[in-house]
Design an enzyme around this catalytic site. Structure first.
Site, short mmCIF file in Angstrom:
data_model
loop_
_atom_site.label_atom_id
_atom_site.label_comp_id
_atom_site.label_asym_id
_atom_site.label_seq_id
_atom_site.Cartn_x
_atom_site.Cartn_y
_atom_site.Cartn_z
CD GLN A 87 -13.22 78.24 -4.57
OE1 GLN A 87 -12.81 79.38 -4.44
NE2 GLN A 87 -12.65 77.21 -3.96
CG ASN A 88 -12.33 74.36 -10.48
OD1 ASN A 88 -11.68 75.31 -10.05
ND2 ASN A 88 -12.07 73.11 -10.14
CG HIS A 105 -16.44 81.42 -8.86
ND1 HIS A 105 -15.23 81.01 -8.35
CD2 HIS A 105 -17.07 82.07 -7.85
CE1 HIS A 105 -15.12 81.40 -7.08
NE2 HIS A 105 -16.24 82.03 -6.76
N GLY A 171 -8.17 70.98 -3.40
CA GLY A 171 -7.53 71.80 -4.43
C GLY A 171 -7.91 73.26 -4.42
CB ALA A 215 -6.85 66.77 -6.60
#
Length: 231
Positions: A87-88, A105, A171, A215
């Site tokens: 998602q980063n 994303h 995370g 993490a």
């Protein structure tokens, strides 16, 4: 044949490298909420603000390095067929050495045309400014999936998830959809491992392991477990 390890990562893994998130208590920029800098409406209202917001994120991303969490995921490619769904928008997975990274994303170091979303360009350095245009003459915007926009890579992520032999979540708070819904698509007989210092709510299922850890140190434990149990 290597087992397929599918990994969903979120802001928590990059936070350890020094990349702030929208959901941090202090925010990325005080006084700017997500609606101002990460929505199509915000872009239409004040594109200069949005461009500067992402310029600052890029500038910061140049100063940070992958952490142990990123590095271990890259190292696991020696033993597993690792596919990361992140998602980063940063490039820390790639910089750590991971070779199969799907960015749900978008990518911080890319721009795209506001006229034709297929026209995507790499951003050299950290600045994208008003007046920077695509080959068809339209203003370039960050190649980021903003709130309220469709997630074009979601279908690919679903296919990866359905083919997993092991599914790992690192995370992420599992509150941003549709990404958060991927864990519910994992086949019932597939082990699911979740690593986060604030464990998200996950539906009870067979072979579920919850590790309440950040993490970097959590991934040390996961690596040991994977090598002992699943090779």
């Amino acid at each position: 044949m290597k087992k397929k390890l599918v990994v969903l990562t979120g802001a928590g893994i990059s936070a350890e490298s020094g990349i702030a998130t929208f959901r941090d208590a202090d925010g990325l920029w005080e006084g700017h909420d997500v609606m101002e800098v990460a929505t199509p409406q915000g872009w239409r209202k004040n594109p200069e603000l949005v461009l500067e917001f992402y310029n600052q994120r890029r500038k910061n991303a140049h100063t940070v390095k992958p952490n142990q969490g990123h590095t271990i995921l890259a190292d696991l490619e020696e033993h597993f067929d690792v596919h990361i769904i992140t998602q980063n928008v940063d490039d820390l997975h790639e910089r750590a050495g991971s070779t199969n990274v799907l960015h749900l994303h978008g990518k911080l170091f890319e721009s795209r045309s506001t006229l034709d979303e297929k026209l995507v360009y790499k951003i050299e350095g950290w600045q994208l400014n008003k007046g920077d245009k695509c080959e068809r003459g339209s203003q370039l915007r960050p190649n980021i999936v903003w709130f309220g926009e469709p997630v074009p890579m979601m279908e690919n992520a679903v296919q990866e998830t359905l083919q997993a032999d092991i599914f790992l979540v690192v995370g992420t708070s599992l509150v941003v959809y549709p990404a958060a819904g991927l864990v519910d698509l994992v086949p019932e007989d597939v082990p699911v491992i979740v690593v986060d210092p604030k464990l998200p709510t996950v539906r009870k299922r067979p072979n579920l392991l919850l590790l309440e850890d950040k993490a970097s140190t959590g991934m040390e434990k996961v690596k040991q477990l994977l090598l002992e149990k699943y090779l």
